[in-house]
Design an enzyme around this catalytic site. Structure first.
Site, PDB file in Angstrom:
ATOM      1  N   LYS A 184       0.844  -1.198   0.000  1.00  0.00           N
ATOM      2  CA  LYS A 184       0.000   0.000   0.000  1.00  0.00           C
ATOM      3  C   LYS A 184       0.879   1.248   0.000  1.00  0.00           C
ATOM      4  O   LYS A 184       1.577   1.518   0.967  1.00  0.00           O
ATOM      5  CB  LYS A 184      -0.916   0.051   1.216  1.00  0.00           C
ATOM      6  N   GLU A 256      10.399   0.716  10.138  1.00  0.00           N
ATOM      7  CA  GLU A 256      11.392   1.768   9.946  1.00  0.00           C
ATOM      8  C   GLU A 256      10.662   3.056  10.213  1.00  0.00           C
ATOM      9  O   GLU A 256       9.814   3.469   9.423  1.00  0.00           O
ATOM     10  CB  GLU A 256      11.955   1.671   8.525  1.00  0.00           C
ATOM     11  N   CYS A 290      13.360  10.383   7.141  1.00  0.00           N
ATOM     12  CA  CYS A 290      13.330   9.876   8.508  1.00  0.00           C
ATOM     13  C   CYS A 290      14.702   9.959   9.167  1.00  0.00           C
ATOM     14  O   CYS A 290      14.819  10.147  10.360  1.00  0.00           O
ATOM     15  CB  CYS A 290      12.818   8.442   8.532  1.00  0.00           C
ATOM     16  N   GLU A 387      10.144  14.815  16.068  1.00  0.00           N
ATOM     17  CA  GLU A 387      10.459  14.802  14.645  1.00  0.00           C
ATOM     18  C   GLU A 387       9.563  15.806  13.926  1.00  0.00           C
ATOM     19  O   GLU A 387       8.335  15.720  14.002  1.00  0.00           O
ATOM     20  CB  GLU A 387      10.233  13.400  14.072  1.00  0.00           C
TER      21      GLU A 387
END
Lengths: 476, 310
Positions: A184, A256, A290, A387
């Site tokens: 997806k 991840e 990331c 983040e």
């Protein structure tokens, strides 16, 4: 106006043939969804609607998983590795042949500069397929036993920051090891995955080996929760990653997730290249990375010099049309992401950090955020801990190597880190103490299919890339 | 970085204490800038700017007054059919032909550059080098392109190199501009390029120049990038602007435009001027003219439509 202004140099859109609407790619064919859900994907640089995409319902996901199961049992898992390799090599070559088309489509749908999709995303995606194609008939030499077996059907959910590259990271090792997949793509960037489905057809990949279901969170949840999935692979936010880990039960999972990487600059660093590395660390792909070097740790004795050089360099960044070949910084991928970046940046200011943005004109339409640097950041500030996933750098200082390590590790994340120094022994000393999956020395954001990538702590578990990346798709 | 006068062991400590250059990073940066796409109006501007920055050069054993005169004619009217083409910045010749060149370009604003100091090897005594410089100036040169003593530099005798540059600077007096050729192809590392750049600037160079054109590699983008960073940092710490000349191996308009991009994005407008950036080349000019004509007419013409340099 400077003396030497670059005229617009846009890459042509003509190489891309967009369809008005896309179905789901199940069992080798594009099929309509069983529900009536559709959504639009837009260009974040212009807000132009690019295409209408099907929202896969749980029933669609079930169809896709069944197709993958059939393909797994009848074709793919029993096919000799050297035959699987041929398909993977073929896919890799078609990606290269259609590189320009893929790059333009990626920049259109994602907002990233064409220079990056052309020079980084697409070549690396092809490289991943080439690399894992090479493993397909050599798995008994990978160090996982004499005849390591695949897991079955892999459910894979990928993010919007590197749509095709993340697809390659997921699909290439899965297929090389003999698994079939249901993937997806992110709801804001489904188009290159759908073009990849066409590439699978072009490569004559047996039906059902790769299935692509488009949709948002509910589709992802249906996929992850499906009992027919033997392996879950997810790249995305830590929040969703935790939810997946809870739902996974006893199935094998690789995650991840987020990061808040420290980019550590020592006084003896090669300063001009360190500044380039800082820029590349946080402004590459608008900071939608990331492993972005979002926390700059500068040794206090060179703080003024490094910051002055950094600001000067940031004034030369070219923000604008992602399809212009001279653009360095593109659009923010979605209004939701832009709102998050704004919220955290405002919090940074409210908490007392000093905000500076590169002077650049933002286009009126689309989603944009200027490259921004916060100084006077303390480790307690939200912008030093959370983040941001945008072009926002938080600058902190340190005095000694031990303090640099302590500050770098003082985060719930642990995906990557960078060390800048001319002293080789210090690089090794730091690398052995930094709790991060990747430590870059005098460089940043360098990727290679042969090198394992993955996190510590809340940055996830499992490794992608390299020999280590095989383990995630083998029953070992 | 300090502004105190430095000499002897201090000079060495200062140069060895300059921030290092990571060659992988410098090459990567140069490669990104080389991928800039310069089209339409920007290309037009860049072509003319590049022409105006050329030091049109002939440095051959077979040079004659006739050859130099022909080159000077070309320098004044690069394209006889198109008066809108700018003149080049300078002509560059050996000292014995400087008088010929000076007579040809007199009154045009084109500078006469002459290589001196036992070009290209620099292997002669200081007296010989200074005599070489004086003869070039007497003959009408207003720009001196000297070579540094690479042997002394590589042996670590920085002071010797410094003193020689300072002596040549003095010999140039007010009449001549001094360009210091580092011959980066013989210095090899980018760390050395940065050190030699600073050494030349501290000793009084008006310009630092990559190469003689007699050693391969001559000018490269990473080397020029490091030299541009050096002049930028030197101006910041010492308040004096020094020019940069990339010389050798720049043959096509595409090459030249890449250098201009490098200047534009490293040091900016202040150096985008023939007074502060030069391209030392012989065959480059015709390719620039050819591209220029192509932009005007939409067609490429064959080489027979552009004049020979000699």
């Amino acid at each position: 106006m400077g003396k030497f202004e670059y005229a617009p140099a846009p890459e042509s859109r003509d190489v891309v043939a967009l369809r008005e609407s896309y179905g789901l790619f199940i069992d080798g064919d594009f099929v309509p969804g069983q529900g009536d859900g559709v959504f639009k994907t837009i260009s974040p640089a212009t807000e132009e609607v690019l295409a209408e995409v099907t929202e896969a319902s749980p029933a669609d996901v079930d169809r896709a998983v069944s197709a993958a199961r059939r393909a797994y049992e009848r074709t793919w898992s029993v096919m000799p590795g050297r035959e699987r390799a041929k398909y993977l090599f073929r896919i890799a070559r078609i990606i290269q042949e259609r590189a320009r088309e893929l790059a333009v489509l990626e920049s259109l749908d994602n907002g990233k500069p064409i220079r990056e999709s052309r020079d980084v995303d697409i070549p690396l995606a092809a490289a991943h397929f080439f690399y894992y194609a090479g493993w397909a008939d050599k798995l008994e030499h990978a160090g996982f036993g004499p005849d390591p077996r695949p897991l079955g059907v892999a459910g894979q959910v990928i993010p919007w920051n590197f749509p095709l590259l993340m697809l390659a990271w997921k699909i290439a090792p899965a297929l090389a090891c003999g698994n079939t997949v249901v993937l997806k793509p992110a709801e804001t960037t489904p188009l290159t995955a759908l073009l990849f489905a066409e590439i699978c057809q072009q490569a004559d990949l047996p039906p059902g080996v790769v299935n692509i279901v488009t949709g948002a969170g509910p589709t992802g949840r249906a996929l992850v929760a499906h009992p027919g999935i033997d392996k879950i692979a997810f790249t995305g936010s830590t929040e969703v990653g935790k939810e997946i880990a809870r739902a996974a039960g006893r199935r094998k999972v690789t995650l991840e997730l987020g990061g808040k990487a420290a980019n550590i600059v020592f006084a003896d660093a090669p300063v001009d290249q360190a500044v380039e590395g800082i820029v590349n660390g946080i402004f590459f792909n608008q900071g939608h990375v990331c492993c972005a070097g979002s926390r700059l740790l500068v040794q206090e004795s060179v703080y003024d010099e490094v910051l002055a050089s950094l600001r000067r360099r940031l004034t030369t960044l070219r923000l604008g049309d992602p399809l212009d070949k001279n653009t360095d910084v593109g659009a923010i991928n979605s209004p939701a992401q832009l709102a998050k970046i704004r919220e955290l940046s405002d919090a940074g200011e409210a908490e007392g950090a000093e905000r500076w943005s590169a002077p650049c004109e933002l286009p009126v339409k689309g989603f944009w955020f200027p490259p921004t640097v916060f100084t006077g950041v303390s480790p307690a500030h939200r912008i030093a801990r959370e983040e941001i996933f945008g072009p926002v750098l938080s600058v902190l200082t340190f005095r000694t190597p031990a303090e640099a390590v302590a500050k770098a590790n003082n985060t719930p994340y642990g995906l990557s880190a960078g060390v800048w120094t001319d002293k080789g022994s210090r690089i090794l000393w730091m690398a052995s103490r930094l709790r991060a999956g990747v430590v870059w020395a005098n460089t940043f954001n360098k990727f290679d299919p042969t090198s394992p990538f993955g996190g510590y702590k809340e940055s996830g578990y499992g490794r992608e890339g390299g020999r280590h990346g095989l383990e995630a798709y083998l029953d070992v | 970085m300090t502004t105190v006068t430095i000499a002897g062991p201090d000079l060495r400590r200062f140069l060895d204490g300059l921030p290092g250059v990571d060659s992988v990073g410098a090459e990567a940066r140069a490669a990104v800038l080389a991928s800039r796409s310069i089209k339409t109006t920007a290309k037009r501007l860049a072509l003319d700017l590049a022409i105006s920055m050329i030091d049109l050069t002939t440095l051959e054993g077979q040079d004659t007054p006739g050859k130099v005169r022909a080159m000077c004619a070309k320098a004044k009217h690069p394209d006889p059919a198109d008066p809108t083409v700018p003149m080049v910045a300078a002509v560059c010749v050996y000292p014995d032909l400087a008088s010929v060149a000076a007579a040809e370009v007199k009154g045009t604003g084109i500078h006469v550059a002459s290589v001196a100091t036992a070009f290209p090897s620099g292997r002669a005594s200081l007296e010989v080098k200074l005599a070489d410089v004086r003869s070039a100036i007497t003959a009408g040169a207003d720009e001196i392109d000297m070579v540094i003593d690479r042997g002394a530099f590589l042996a670590g005798h920085y002071q010797l190199v410094f003193d020689e540059i300072a002596a040549v600077r003095e010999a140039c007096g007010k009449e001549a501009h001094l360009k210091v050729i580092l011959e980066t192809g013989e210095l090899v590392t980018l760390d050395n390029v940065r050190r030699a750049s600073w050494l030349a600037m501290l000793a009084g160079a008006d310009f630092i120049k990559t190469s003689t054109g007699k050693v391969s590699p001559a000018a490269t983008l990473p080397v020029t990038l490091v030299m541009l960073e050096a002049v930028r940092d030197f101006r910041e710490s010492h308040g004096r602007q020094v020019g940069v000349k990339a010389a050798g191996g720049i043959r096509t308009a595409k090459d030249a435009i890449r250098y201009l991009v490098l200047v534009n994005e490293t040091v900016g407008d202040d150096w985008l001027d023939p007074a502060w950036f030069r391209l030392g080349a012989s065959s480059l000019l015709n390719d620039l003219l050819m591209q220029r004509t192509k932009m005007t007419t939409g067609r490429y013409s064959g080489p027979d439509y552009f004049t020979l340099d000699s």
